[in-house]
Design a protein around this motif. Structure first.
Motif, PDB file in Angstrom:
ATOM      1  N   GLY A   1       0.796  -1.218   0.000  1.00  0.00           N
ATOM      2  CA  GLY A   1       0.000   0.000   0.000  1.00  0.00           C
ATOM      3  C   GLY A   1       0.825   1.262   0.000  1.00  0.00           C
ATOM      4  N   ASP A   2       2.030   1.197   0.580  1.00  0.00           N
ATOM      5  CA  ASP A   2       2.900   2.370   0.591  1.00  0.00           C
ATOM      6  C   ASP A   2       4.352   1.929   0.756  1.00  0.00           C
ATOM      7  N   PRO A   3       5.310   2.818   0.512  1.00  0.00           N
ATOM      8  CA  PRO A   3       6.719   2.426   0.572  1.00  0.00           C
ATOM      9  C   PRO A   3       7.193   2.062   1.967  1.00  0.00           C
ATOM     10  N   PHE A   4       6.534   2.596   2.989  1.00  0.00           N
ATOM     11  CA  PHE A   4       6.985   2.349   4.353  1.00  0.00           C
ATOM     12  C   PHE A   4       6.655   0.923   4.785  1.00  0.00           C
ATOM     13  N   ALA A   5       5.488   0.430   4.382  1.00  0.00           N
ATOM     14  CA  ALA A   5       5.147  -0.973   4.640  1.00  0.00           C
ATOM     15  C   ALA A   5       6.105  -1.895   3.894  1.00  0.00           C
ATOM     16  N   PHE A   6       6.441  -1.526   2.670  1.00  0.00           N
ATOM     17  CA  PHE A   6       7.385  -2.311   1.873  1.00  0.00           C
ATOM     18  C   PHE A   6       8.759  -2.359   2.535  1.00  0.00           C
ATOM     19  N   PHE A   7       9.255  -1.217   2.981  1.00  0.00           N
ATOM     20  CA  PHE A   7      10.576  -1.161   3.612  1.00  0.00           C
ATOM     21  C   PHE A   7      10.595  -2.002   4.881  1.00  0.00           C
ATOM     22  N   ALA A   8       9.541  -1.888   5.677  1.00  0.00           N
ATOM     23  CA  ALA A   8       9.463  -2.677   6.911  1.00  0.00           C
ATOM     24  C   ALA A   8       9.456  -4.170   6.603  1.00  0.00           C
ATOM     25  N   ALA A   9       8.684  -4.569   5.604  1.00  0.00           N
ATOM     26  CA  ALA A   9       8.614  -5.982   5.242  1.00  0.00           C
ATOM     27  C   ALA A   9       9.958  -6.485   4.730  1.00  0.00           C
ATOM     28  N   ALA A  10      10.675  -5.653   3.968  1.00  0.00           N
ATOM     29  CA  ALA A  10      11.981  -6.051   3.460  1.00  0.00           C
ATOM     30  C   ALA A  10      12.988  -6.215   4.595  1.00  0.00           C
ATOM     31  N   ILE A  11      12.961  -5.315   5.564  1.00  0.00           N
ATOM     32  CA  ILE A  11      13.879  -5.395   6.702  1.00  0.00           C
ATOM     33  C   ILE A  11      13.600  -6.653   7.527  1.00  0.00           C
ATOM     34  N   LYS A  12      12.326  -6.958   7.735  1.00  0.00           N
ATOM     35  CA  LYS A  12      11.953  -8.130   8.535  1.00  0.00           C
ATOM     36  C   LYS A  12      12.151  -9.440   7.782  1.00  0.00           C
ATOM     37  N   GLY A  13      12.385  -9.362   6.470  1.00  0.00           N
ATOM     38  CA  GLY A  13      12.540 -10.574   5.672  1.00  0.00           C
ATOM     39  C   GLY A  13      11.225 -11.157   5.220  1.00  0.00           C
ATOM     40  N   ASP A  14      10.140 -10.389   5.371  1.00  0.00           N
ATOM     41  CA  ASP A  14       8.832 -10.866   4.926  1.00  0.00           C
ATOM     42  C   ASP A  14       8.681 -10.791   3.411  1.00  0.00           C
ATOM     43  N   CYS A  15       9.520  -9.997   2.762  1.00  0.00           N
ATOM     44  CA  CYS A  15       9.560  -9.984   1.299  1.00  0.00           C
ATOM     45  C   CYS A  15      11.015  -9.869   0.873  1.00  0.00           C
ATOM     46  N   GLU A  16      11.319 -10.435  -0.265  1.00  0.00           N
ATOM     47  CA  GLU A  16      12.681 -10.413  -0.785  1.00  0.00           C
ATOM     48  C   GLU A  16      12.753  -9.449  -1.960  1.00  0.00           C
ATOM     49  N   VAL A  17      13.729  -8.551  -1.929  1.00  0.00           N
ATOM     50  CA  VAL A  17      13.927  -7.614  -3.027  1.00  0.00           C
ATOM     51  C   VAL A  17      14.986  -8.186  -3.960  1.00  0.00           C
ATOM     52  N   GLY A  18      14.543  -8.601  -5.148  1.00  0.00           N
ATOM     53  CA  GLY A  18      15.454  -9.185  -6.110  1.00  0.00           C
ATOM     54  C   GLY A  18      16.100  -8.138  -6.993  1.00  0.00           C
ATOM     55  N   PRO A  19      17.137  -8.507  -7.737  1.00  0.00           N
ATOM     56  CA  PRO A  19      17.868  -7.541  -8.561  1.00  0.00           C
ATOM     57  C   PRO A  19      17.063  -6.952  -9.709  1.00  0.00           C
ATOM     58  N   GLU A  20      15.921  -7.549 -10.046  1.00  0.00           N
ATOM     59  CA  GLU A  20      15.091  -7.036 -11.139  1.00  0.00           C
ATOM     60  C   GLU A  20      13.853  -6.313 -10.631  1.00  0.00           C
ATOM     61  N   ASP A  21      13.814  -6.018  -9.330  1.00  0.00           N
ATOM     62  CA  ASP A  21      12.669  -5.308  -8.761  1.00  0.00           C
ATOM     63  C   ASP A  21      12.812  -3.800  -8.944  1.00  0.00           C
ATOM     64  N   LEU A  22      11.680  -3.108  -8.971  1.00  0.00           N
ATOM     65  CA  LEU A  22      11.661  -1.670  -9.207  1.00  0.00           C
ATOM     66  C   LEU A  22      12.532  -0.882  -8.235  1.00  0.00           C
ATOM     67  N   SER A  23      12.586  -1.318  -6.985  1.00  0.00           N
ATOM     68  CA  SER A  23      13.306  -0.573  -5.950  1.00  0.00           C
ATOM     69  C   SER A  23      14.740  -1.031  -5.757  1.00  0.00           C
ATOM     70  N   SER A  24      15.159  -2.053  -6.486  1.00  0.00           N
ATOM     71  CA  SER A  24      16.448  -2.681  -6.208  1.00  0.00           C
ATOM     72  C   SER A  24      17.624  -1.769  -6.517  1.00  0.00           C
ATOM     73  N   LEU A  25      18.729  -2.027  -5.858  1.00  0.00           N
ATOM     74  CA  LEU A  25      19.955  -1.273  -6.101  1.00  0.00           C
ATOM     75  C   LEU A  25      20.425  -1.490  -7.534  1.00  0.00           C
ATOM     76  N   GLU A  26      20.306  -2.720  -8.026  1.00  0.00           N
ATOM     77  CA  GLU A  26      20.786  -3.044  -9.372  1.00  0.00           C
ATOM     78  C   GLU A  26      20.044  -2.239 -10.437  1.00  0.00           C
ATOM     79  N   ILE A  27      18.719  -2.238 -10.368  1.00  0.00           N
ATOM     80  CA  ILE A  27      17.919  -1.472 -11.334  1.00  0.00           C
ATOM     81  C   ILE A  27      18.259   0.004 -11.244  1.00  0.00           C
TER      82      ILE A  27
END
Length: 363
Positions: A312-338
């Motif tokens: 729903g928003d970037p803050f929920a996404f960031f929290a989920a990524a930190i907790k390991g509830d979602c994995e940010v892959g190299p081809e994701d919109l927010s990824s460092l690689e992209i």
């Protein structure tokens, strides 16, 4: 579209199973970027806990503290002081683009994850340094775009990936508004947004990054062969130091991407047209797509509710990524690689406009 809906169901299950867990401790670096306001309006949430806010401009921090009833104990004048006293799990950054590197330099050695507002950095040199710090200290550095939370983009992506358009031939992305001064952004934001050093450019940086991010994502991280761009000043009396309009052409084998980024649109827009050998998709806004997949077929319209977005928003996404509830892959919109590629495209666009020539990207 099954993959999209499956990811949403999985995330919903994770949220349900995580209910009652401790919120992720978040620090805020900077307040001059007005995208911080939605967070300040909604600090009383269960997924994150704001433990500190660092802003050297005490007039600005006090103004927001008064407006949003923020506890004075949360306010700090430097990022380092805030990090030392609060020990957050992650930091969300609302500084100038130039200062993104300084925030990562402070957070990385402490093992603190960072999310910055788009784009990642003002230059390839800054971006490479950020990448090296992230790798050395094992942190995530994510980049937030408003369009990352448009369910329409995910539905369009699924249609493209499924081959419903045939082979891609052209992706055209339109982003911008009347201009930051014209829409009344706060003066602290306007000061650095129109500074060629602190922002890295004008509309080319502010809105060119959206198209570079989306096209690189659609092409699963592939870099363009070359970049050609024209940056213009239609309003030099208002924006004397930076461009206010950018057209960027990205060349790929068999197709091209075109980015129209401007502070001269008659209204706000963030839309995209995608053409293939079989048909097209027009992504008009966050919730609407139009498509025609056959020469004999009529155009169809699909409305996608915001609830279909993965987050729903970037803050929920960031929290989920930190907790390991979602994995940010190299081809994701927010990824460092992209976003390393995004910065490379923007730097090439500025160089192309200066030289009048195509700029080839490093492979």
């Amino acid at each position: 579209m099954k993959a999209l809906f499956l990811s949403i169901l999985i995330f919903s299950a994770v949220l349900f199973s995580s209910a009652g867990q401790n919120p992720v401790r978040i620090g805020v670096a900077g307040l001059s970027h007005s995208h911080v306001i939605p967070l300040l309006r909604n600090m009383d949430r269960e997924d994150i806990q704001i433990v500190g806010i660092a802003e050297s401009n005490t007039d600005l921090s006090q103004r927001y503290a008064d407006e949003f009833t923020i506890n004075q104990d949360l306010l700090f004048e430097s990022v380092d002081e805030m990090l030392e006293q609060t020990r957050p799990d992650g930091v969300i950054t609302f500084t100038s683009i130039f200062d993104h590197l300084r925030v990562v330099e402070a957070c990385a050695p402490r093992g603190i994850h960072v999310m910055v507002e788009k784009p990642l950095a003002v230059s390839k040199d800054h971006a490479k340094t950020i990448s090296k710090l992230a790798e050395k200290y094992g942190i995530m550095v994510l980049t937030n775009y408003e369009t990352s939370w448009y369910p329409s983009n995910y539905h369009g992506y699924e249609m493209i990936a499924a081959g419903e358009l045939g082979e891609l031939r052209k992706v055209i992305v339109y982003d911008g508004h009347k201009g930051p001064k014209e829409i009344g952004v706060n003066p602290e934001f306007l000061d650095w947004l129109t500074d060629p050093v602190l922002n890295g450019g004008g509309a080319v940086t502010d809105f060119g990054c959206y198209g570079a991010d989306l096209i690189t994502w659609i092409l699963k991280g592939k870099k363009p062969i070359s970049v050609f761009a024209e940056l213009k000043q239609y309003k030099p009396d208002i924006y004397p130091n930076v461009d206010d309009d950018a057209t960027i052409v990205l060349a790929y084998p068999g197709m091209e991407g075109v980015i129209h980024a401007s502070w001269n649109w008659p209204f706000n827009r963030k839309d995209m047209h995608v053409y293939g050998t079989k048909g097209y998709i027009y992504i008009d806004n966050a919730e609407t797509i139009r498509y025609r997949l056959d020469e004999q077929a009529e155009e169809k319209v699909r409305e996608i509710p915001l609830s279909d977005a993965p987050f729903g928003d970037p803050f929920a996404f960031f929290a989920a990524a930190i907790k390991g509830d979602c994995e940010v892959g190299p081809e994701d919109l927010s990824s460092l690689e992209i976003n390393l590629t995004v910065v490379e495209i923007l730097e090439a666009a500025r160089k192309s406009s200066q030289t009048g020539k195509k700029v080839k990207l490093t492979r």
